[in-house]
Write a protein that holds these residues in place. Structure first.
Motif, PDB file in Angstrom:
ATOM      1  N   LEU A 211     -18.372  20.285 -17.024  1.00 18.79           N
ATOM      2  CA  LEU A 211     -19.467  20.816 -16.205  1.00 18.79           C
ATOM      3  C   LEU A 211     -19.755  22.275 -16.578  1.00 18.79           C
ATOM      4  CD1 LEU A 211     -21.493  20.536 -13.896  1.00 18.79           C
ATOM      5  CD2 LEU A 211     -19.636  21.012 -12.280  1.00 18.79           C
ATOM      6  N   GLY A 212     -18.715  23.059 -16.800  1.00 21.86           N
ATOM      7  CA  GLY A 212     -18.878  24.462 -17.200  1.00 21.86           C
ATOM      8  C   GLY A 212     -19.599  24.581 -18.535  1.00 21.86           C
ATOM      9  N   LYS A 213     -19.228  23.705 -19.456  1.00 20.09           N
ATOM     10  CA  LYS A 213     -19.848  23.683 -20.791  1.00 20.09           C
ATOM     11  C   LYS A 213     -21.352  23.397 -20.669  1.00 20.09           C
ATOM     12  CE  LYS A 213     -19.767  20.616 -24.882  1.00 20.09           C
ATOM     13  NZ  LYS A 213     -21.151  20.154 -24.854  1.00 20.09           N
ATOM     14  N   ILE A 214     -21.696  22.365 -19.895  1.00 22.48           N
ATOM     15  CA  ILE A 214     -23.105  21.987 -19.740  1.00 22.48           C
ATOM     16  C   ILE A 214     -23.882  23.118 -19.051  1.00 22.48           C
ATOM     17  CG2 ILE A 214     -24.690  20.339 -18.645  1.00 22.48           C
ATOM     18  CD1 ILE A 214     -22.484  18.202 -18.934  1.00 22.48           C
ATOM     19  N   THR A 215     -23.256  23.726 -18.045  1.00 24.74           N
ATOM     20  CA  THR A 215     -23.897  24.841 -17.324  1.00 24.74           C
ATOM     21  C   THR A 215     -24.167  26.003 -18.287  1.00 24.74           C
ATOM     22  OG1 THR A 215     -22.707  24.156 -15.337  1.00 24.74           O
ATOM     23  CG2 THR A 215     -23.708  26.342 -15.296  1.00 24.74           C
ATOM     24  N   ALA A 216     -23.195  26.296 -19.137  1.00 24.55           N
ATOM     25  CA  ALA A 216     -23.366  27.373 -20.126  1.00 24.55           C
ATOM     26  C   ALA A 216     -24.559  27.070 -21.029  1.00 24.55           C
ATOM     27  CB  ALA A 216     -22.089  27.517 -20.962  1.00 24.55           C
ATOM     28  N   GLU A 217     -24.649  25.824 -21.477  1.00 23.29           N
ATOM     29  CA  GLU A 217     -25.739  25.455 -22.391  1.00 23.29           C
ATOM     30  C   GLU A 217     -27.110  25.590 -21.708  1.00 23.29           C
ATOM     31  OE1 GLU A 217     -22.892  22.606 -25.201  1.00 23.29           O
ATOM     32  OE2 GLU A 217     -24.176  21.674 -23.686  1.00 23.29           O
ATOM     33  N   HIS A 218     -27.182  25.266 -20.418  1.00 30.16           N
ATOM     34  CA  HIS A 218     -28.450  25.420 -19.687  1.00 30.16           C
ATOM     35  C   HIS A 218     -28.810  26.905 -19.497  1.00 30.16           C
ATOM     36  CE1 HIS A 218     -29.699  21.337 -18.905  1.00 30.16           C
ATOM     37  NE2 HIS A 218     -28.480  21.004 -18.527  1.00 30.16           N
ATOM     38  N   PHE A 219     -27.830  27.741 -19.227  1.00 30.26           N
ATOM     39  CA  PHE A 219     -28.113  29.185 -19.101  1.00 30.26           C
ATOM     40  C   PHE A 219     -28.607  29.744 -20.441  1.00 30.26           C
ATOM     41  CE2 PHE A 219     -25.522  29.498 -15.106  1.00 30.26           C
ATOM     42  CZ  PHE A 219     -26.422  30.240 -14.352  1.00 30.26           C
ATOM     43  N   LEU A 220     -27.966  29.307 -21.530  1.00 29.68           N
ATOM     44  CA  LEU A 220     -28.364  29.793 -22.860  1.00 29.68           C
ATOM     45  C   LEU A 220     -29.801  29.362 -23.173  1.00 29.68           C
ATOM     46  CD1 LEU A 220     -25.013  29.036 -24.704  1.00 29.68           C
ATOM     47  CD2 LEU A 220     -26.020  31.320 -24.402  1.00 29.68           C
ATOM     48  N   GLU A 221     -30.114  28.118 -22.834  1.00 31.16           N
ATOM     49  CA  GLU A 221     -31.463  27.593 -23.039  1.00 31.16           C
ATOM     50  C   GLU A 221     -32.503  28.399 -22.255  1.00 31.16           C
ATOM     51  OE1 GLU A 221     -32.666  23.271 -22.100  1.00 31.16           O
ATOM     52  OE2 GLU A 221     -30.913  23.147 -23.447  1.00 31.16           O
TER      53      GLU A 221
ATOM     54  N   HIS B  46     -23.701  29.677 -30.241  1.00 28.30           N
ATOM     55  CA  HIS B  46     -25.016  30.233 -29.922  1.00 28.30           C
ATOM     56  C   HIS B  46     -24.899  31.749 -30.070  1.00 28.30           C
ATOM     57  CE1 HIS B  46     -28.649  31.284 -27.722  1.00 28.30           C
ATOM     58  NE2 HIS B  46     -28.996  29.992 -27.710  1.00 28.30           N
ATOM     59  N   LYS B  47     -25.974  32.385 -30.510  1.00 29.62           N
ATOM     60  CA  LYS B  47     -25.863  33.834 -30.761  1.00 29.62           C
ATOM     61  C   LYS B  47     -25.697  34.645 -29.477  1.00 29.62           C
ATOM     62  CE  LYS B  47     -30.837  34.888 -31.284  1.00 29.62           C
ATOM     63  NZ  LYS B  47     -31.378  33.607 -30.742  1.00 29.62           N
ATOM     64  N   ARG B  48     -26.069  34.072 -28.324  1.00 27.70           N
ATOM     65  CA  ARG B  48     -25.886  34.789 -27.059  1.00 27.70           C
ATOM     66  C   ARG B  48     -24.665  34.294 -26.271  1.00 27.70           C
ATOM     67  NH1 ARG B  48     -29.751  33.050 -24.495  1.00 27.70           N
ATOM     68  NH2 ARG B  48     -31.322  32.389 -26.022  1.00 27.70           N
ATOM     69  N   LEU B  49     -23.761  33.613 -26.983  1.00 28.92           N
ATOM     70  CA  LEU B  49     -22.561  33.057 -26.335  1.00 28.92           C
ATOM     71  C   LEU B  49     -21.292  33.703 -26.903  1.00 28.92           C
ATOM     72  CD1 LEU B  49     -20.990  30.751 -24.746  1.00 28.92           C
ATOM     73  CD2 LEU B  49     -21.229  29.395 -26.835  1.00 28.92           C
ATOM     74  N   THR B  50     -20.407  34.151 -26.006  1.00 28.52           N
ATOM     75  CA  THR B  50     -19.108  34.683 -26.421  1.00 28.52           C
ATOM     76  C   THR B  50     -18.028  33.883 -25.704  1.00 28.52           C
ATOM     77  OG1 THR B  50     -20.126  36.862 -26.465  1.00 28.52           O
ATOM     78  CG2 THR B  50     -17.729  36.791 -26.674  1.00 28.52           C
ATOM     79  N   ILE B  51     -17.064  33.355 -26.466  1.00 31.63           N
ATOM     80  CA  ILE B  51     -16.020  32.505 -25.869  1.00 31.63           C
ATOM     81  C   ILE B  51     -14.648  33.189 -25.922  1.00 31.63           C
ATOM     82  CG2 ILE B  51     -14.764  30.305 -26.123  1.00 31.63           C
ATOM     83  CD1 ILE B  51     -17.403  29.137 -27.283  1.00 31.63           C
ATOM     84  N   PHE B  52     -13.943  33.150 -24.804  1.00 28.42           N
ATOM     85  CA  PHE B  52     -12.551  33.605 -24.777  1.00 28.42           C
ATOM     86  C   PHE B  52     -11.681  32.450 -24.280  1.00 28.42           C
ATOM     87  CE2 PHE B  52     -15.004  37.490 -24.036  1.00 28.42           C
ATOM     88  CZ  PHE B  52     -14.421  38.381 -24.922  1.00 28.42           C
ATOM     89  N   ARG B  53     -10.543  32.237 -24.927  1.00 25.57           N
ATOM     90  CA  ARG B  53      -9.594  31.236 -24.439  1.00 25.57           C
ATOM     91  C   ARG B  53      -8.650  31.904 -23.433  1.00 25.57           C
ATOM     92  NH1 ARG B  53     -10.546  25.754 -25.046  1.00 25.57           N
ATOM     93  NH2 ARG B  53     -11.462  25.412 -27.095  1.00 25.57           N
ATOM     94  N   ILE B  54      -8.415  31.228 -22.326  1.00 26.72           N
ATOM     95  CA  ILE B  54      -7.593  31.763 -21.240  1.00 26.72           C
ATOM     96  C   ILE B  54      -6.342  30.900 -21.104  1.00 26.72           C
ATOM     97  CG2 ILE B  54      -7.499  32.125 -18.716  1.00 26.72           C
ATOM     98  CD1 ILE B  54      -9.468  34.040 -20.020  1.00 26.72           C
ATOM     99  N   SER B  55      -5.172  31.531 -21.012  1.00 28.82           N
ATOM    100  CA  SER B  55      -3.947  30.744 -20.832  1.00 28.82           C
ATOM    101  C   SER B  55      -3.631  30.601 -19.337  1.00 28.82           C
ATOM    102  CB  SER B  55      -2.788  31.358 -21.607  1.00 28.82           C
ATOM    103  OG  SER B  55      -2.607  32.716 -21.246  1.00 28.82           O
ATOM    104  N   ASP B  56      -2.969  31.593 -18.752  1.00 25.35           N
ATOM    105  CA  ASP B  56      -2.517  31.426 -17.368  1.00 25.35           C
ATOM    106  C   ASP B  56      -3.329  32.263 -16.375  1.00 25.35           C
ATOM    107  OD1 ASP B  56      -1.628  33.926 -17.954  1.00 25.35           O
ATOM    108  OD2 ASP B  56       0.498  33.475 -17.770  1.00 25.35           O
ATOM    109  N   THR B  57      -2.978  32.112 -15.094  1.00 25.92           N
ATOM    110  CA  THR B  57      -3.688  32.783 -14.010  1.00 25.92           C
ATOM    111  C   THR B  57      -3.659  34.307 -14.178  1.00 25.92           C
ATOM    112  OG1 THR B  57      -2.960  30.995 -12.606  1.00 25.92           O
ATOM    113  CG2 THR B  57      -3.856  32.900 -11.494  1.00 25.92           C
ATOM    114  N   GLN B  58      -2.525  34.812 -14.647  1.00 27.23           N
ATOM    115  CA  GLN B  58      -2.406  36.264 -14.826  1.00 27.23           C
ATOM    116  C   GLN B  58      -3.417  36.782 -15.853  1.00 27.23           C
ATOM    117  OE1 GLN B  58       1.529  37.553 -15.957  1.00 27.23           O
ATOM    118  NE2 GLN B  58       0.949  39.726 -15.863  1.00 27.23           N
TER     119      GLN B  58
END
Lengths: 234, 234
Positions: free
Chosen positions: B28-38, B57-69
């Motif tokens: 759901l987060g992925k699809i939401t991101a794609e709609h915002f980018l569009e 996408h040129k206006r997309l920046t991705i970070f991988r998150i491990s734990d809550t901290q």
């Protein structure tokens, strides 16, 4: 030959949304599968839920595996049908029995109570009010010890991964695993010697002798293929 | 607008090879991101370790998150820099304090001992001899409650996922989350009403009124984009 390769990690459910998982990516298993396919073998590939999988191939069949129980049942079915088992999957040693907020616990607690306690009804999704939760975990069955019972003539390659131990200790534990599982080969490695580029590993044979020392995943995979083929001609 | 979207699940380490993870895929987060980018927005995307990620996408920046901290620190840094936060990530409510074989436990056990016990040295990889292990888990900080403190004017969309509850109970709990987090919108959904094709969800506004009822991930995503844009013009 027909080769069963297990790769990645199992996931043991805590409730419907959470589980205990192993961080194994299954990369070594994936590369090993690709080398077996290249050598003309058929590959059955058991992958953990998030494990990497080999490129599609007409002699490759992939199954996704969730928890230890599913792996056990799938291996019981498939081991008798293959010539070799490359069991690189990181299998959970423990699985949750219960998890509960400490506010649900009986007032008077002792070890017996802790072990025998069960939440009144299994919660679909554990609620999040208590400041602490306690989880009891039980040992899972050792699947690798069943492989030669299910199929005495199968060639078995086992894996032992430790973290930050001496080489002598690693060899010692790997030899122990080899004896217990009656594996033909054990690949022994230490997490602190695995990086993106390097993957140091020793291979021990069924007499517990070190028969190879490798430095990369690709070299380990190739050596597993070579040793399995050699063994099948004995 | 500049949108921060969190998606997937956090993973809380137990030792160097194991962790407690959430099964959320982040779809759901992925699809939401794609709609915002569009729609022309910039997206900062925080993804759990195994979460799905949007197409490049040129206006997309991705970070991988491990734990809550890590999530806490990253959000503390990024929330003040964005106009809206879509916090769909399934954040662990608890994280392991210790896990130990019951054979290591002190003979006389009570609740106080259980809470105060710590293994002598933190094991790199928990050994697998004991028939049972006990894990103590502590509550993690409620990150969503910090968002409006870090950036009072940010538009905040929160999510509440329950499993197998009545709609009245779901709304009740979602309203509670809305009040506690001061979210502008809460997306309330029930795991038993999520399938591959369907995804039923209600959207509540900051006055706790139901302002939308959706049936698919795509419809939910589009509605989040629409509501966020509307809110920014108020």
């Amino acid at each position: 030959m027909k080769i069963l390769i297990t790769a990645g990690g199992t996931t043991e459910p805590i409730d419907t949304v959470r589980g205990i998982t192993n961080f194994a990516t299954g990369k070594l298993g994936k590369i090993t599968a690709e080398h077996f396919l290249e050598a003309g073998d058929d590959v059955i590939f058991f992958a953990g839920q998030t494990a990497l999988i080999p490129k599609p191939h007409k002699r490759l069949t992939i199954f996704r595996i969730s928890d230890t129980q599913m792996l056990y049942q799938m291996m019981e079915t498939w081991v008798p049908k293959v010539d070799a088992v490359i069991h690189s999957m990181a299998v959970s040693d423990y699985r949750p029995v219960y998890m509960t907020g400490i506010d649900h616990f009986p007032q008077s607690l002792d070890l017996k109570t802790l072990l025998e306690y069960r939440p009144e009804k299994k919660e679909n999704k554990i609620s999040s009010k208590a400041p602490y939760q306690v989880m009891l975990l039980e040992k899972t069955p050792k699947i690798i010890s069943q492989v030669k019972k299910w199929h005495p003539k199968v060639i078995l390659v086992g894996f032992k991964l430790l973290s930050g131990v001496s080489q002598a200790h690693l060899i010692d534990i790997a030899q122990q695993k080899g004896r217990e599982s009656r594996a033909d080969f054990i690949v022994a490695n230490d997490l602190t010697q695995v990086t993106k580029e390097k993957h140091r590993a020793l291979i021990l044979d069924h007499k517990q002798n070190i028969v190879a020392q490798l430095e990369t995943k690709d070299a380990i995979a190739k050596e597993i293929v070579r040793k399995t083929h050699e063994k099948s001609h004995e």
